[in-house]
Motif scaffolding. Structure first.
Motif, mmCIF file in Angstrom:
data_model
loop_
_atom_site.group_PDB
_atom_site.id
_atom_site.type_symbol
_atom_site.label_atom_id
_atom_site.label_comp_id
_atom_site.label_asym_id
_atom_site.label_seq_id
_atom_site.Cartn_x
_atom_site.Cartn_y
_atom_site.Cartn_z
ATOM 1 N N LEU A 166 84.960 66.542 55.126
ATOM 2 C CA LEU A 166 84.477 67.513 54.139
ATOM 3 C C LEU A 166 83.864 68.731 54.816
ATOM 4 O O LEU A 166 84.061 69.857 54.362
ATOM 5 N N ASP A 167 83.139 68.506 55.899
ATOM 6 C CA ASP A 167 82.572 69.644 56.643
ATOM 7 C C ASP A 167 83.675 70.522 57.213
ATOM 8 O O ASP A 167 83.562 71.757 57.217
ATOM 9 N N THR A 168 84.750 69.898 57.697
ATOM 10 C CA THR A 168 85.879 70.657 58.241
ATOM 11 C C THR A 168 86.514 71.523 57.160
ATOM 12 O O THR A 168 86.749 72.712 57.359
ATOM 13 N N VAL A 169 86.786 70.929 56.007
ATOM 14 C CA VAL A 169 87.386 71.677 54.902
ATOM 15 C C VAL A 169 86.443 72.789 54.440
ATOM 16 O O VAL A 169 86.871 73.922 54.223
ATOM 17 N N ALA A 170 85.160 72.473 54.318
ATOM 18 C CA ALA A 170 84.192 73.474 53.869
ATOM 19 C C ALA A 170 84.159 74.662 54.827
ATOM 20 O O ALA A 170 84.135 75.818 54.387
ATOM 21 N N ALA A 171 84.185 74.403 56.129
ATOM 22 C CA ALA A 171 84.144 75.491 57.110
ATOM 23 C C ALA A 171 85.419 76.329 57.052
ATOM 24 O O ALA A 171 85.366 77.565 57.075
ATOM 25 N N LEU A 172 86.572 75.665 56.968
ATOM 26 C CA LEU A 172 87.841 76.393 56.873
ATOM 27 C C LEU A 172 87.877 77.270 55.632
ATOM 28 O O LEU A 172 88.262 78.442 55.687
ATOM 29 N N ILE A 173 87.487 76.700 54.515
ATOM 30 C CA ILE A 173 87.545 77.427 53.249
ATOM 31 C C ILE A 173 86.568 78.598 53.241
ATOM 32 O O ILE A 173 86.921 79.702 52.816
ATOM 33 N N GLU A 174 85.367 78.373 53.706
ATOM 34 C CA GLU A 174 84.379 79.454 53.670
ATOM 35 C C GLU A 174 84.819 80.617 54.556
ATOM 36 O O GLU A 174 84.723 81.780 54.153
ATOM 37 N N THR A 175 85.311 80.313 55.736
ATOM 38 C CA THR A 175 85.799 81.368 56.620
ATOM 39 C C THR A 175 86.964 82.110 55.978
ATOM 40 O O THR A 175 87.017 83.342 55.972
ATOM 41 N N HIS A 176 87.894 81.356 55.411
ATOM 42 C CA HIS A 176 89.077 81.934 54.767
ATOM 43 C C HIS A 176 88.683 82.795 53.564
ATOM 44 O O HIS A 176 89.118 83.946 53.448
ATOM 45 N N PHE A 177 87.866 82.253 52.674
ATOM 46 C CA PHE A 177 87.471 82.991 51.476
ATOM 47 C C PHE A 177 86.719 84.274 51.829
ATOM 48 O O PHE A 177 86.969 85.330 51.247
ATOM 49 N N THR A 178 85.791 84.178 52.757
ATOM 50 C CA THR A 178 85.002 85.348 53.140
ATOM 51 C C THR A 178 85.897 86.445 53.699
ATOM 52 O O THR A 178 85.772 87.620 53.331
#
Length: 143
Positions: free
Chosen positions: A105-117
């Motif tokens: 979940l931390d991996t997905v959260a980091a990928l998504i936050e970087t991508h979305f930003t």
């Protein structure tokens, strides 16, 4: 032609809803959490539909209107592949031990936050500036 006010703003709002869904999923993954599988399927499905819509709808329109954005759009499309791989691992969360769940979940959260930003910073203004030519081709699937 009429100006499509807020497509970029709609993108940001949809990203916020996905961030909230990820928070719910993270809560469900904790010991004693709610139905993990249902939350995971809901989140993964929403994010996959969103990225598929961007790849097949929004990104080609933006590339045609703003050729200078093509490198950004290519990078975002590559991110979609990485995120899809991470989502496939998430779909097996109920089979993992608590520590491994948190790591995935931390991996997905980091990928998504970087991508979305990055996506919001690079595309919001261009999306808000698009105009509707009456063809219906700008029915961008951010929802």
């Amino acid at each position: 032609m009429s100006r499509l006010l807020g497509f970029g703003s709609q993108l940001v709002e949809f990203h916020e809803r996905l961030r909230e869904q990820l928070d719910v999923l993270r809560d469900a993954a904790e010991p004693g959490g709610r139905d993990l599988v249902a939350h995971c399927l809901s989140f993964c499905g929403a994010l996959t539909r969103h990225h598929t819509g961007e790849d097949t709808g929004a990104f080609p329109v933006l590339a045609a209107e703003y050729p200078e954005l093509r490198p950004v759009l290519d990078e975002l499309a590559r991110d979609h592949v990485l995120i899809a791989d991470a989502l496939r691992r998430l779909e097996k969360l109920d089979e993992l031990e608590s520590g491994q769940r948190a790591l995935e979940l931390d991996t997905v959260a980091a990928l998504i936050e970087t991508h979305f930003t990055y996506e919001e910073r690079k595309l919001t203004a261009a999306l808000n500036a698009l105009e509707d030519d009456g063809s219906g081709r700008l029915a961008l699937p951010f929802r």
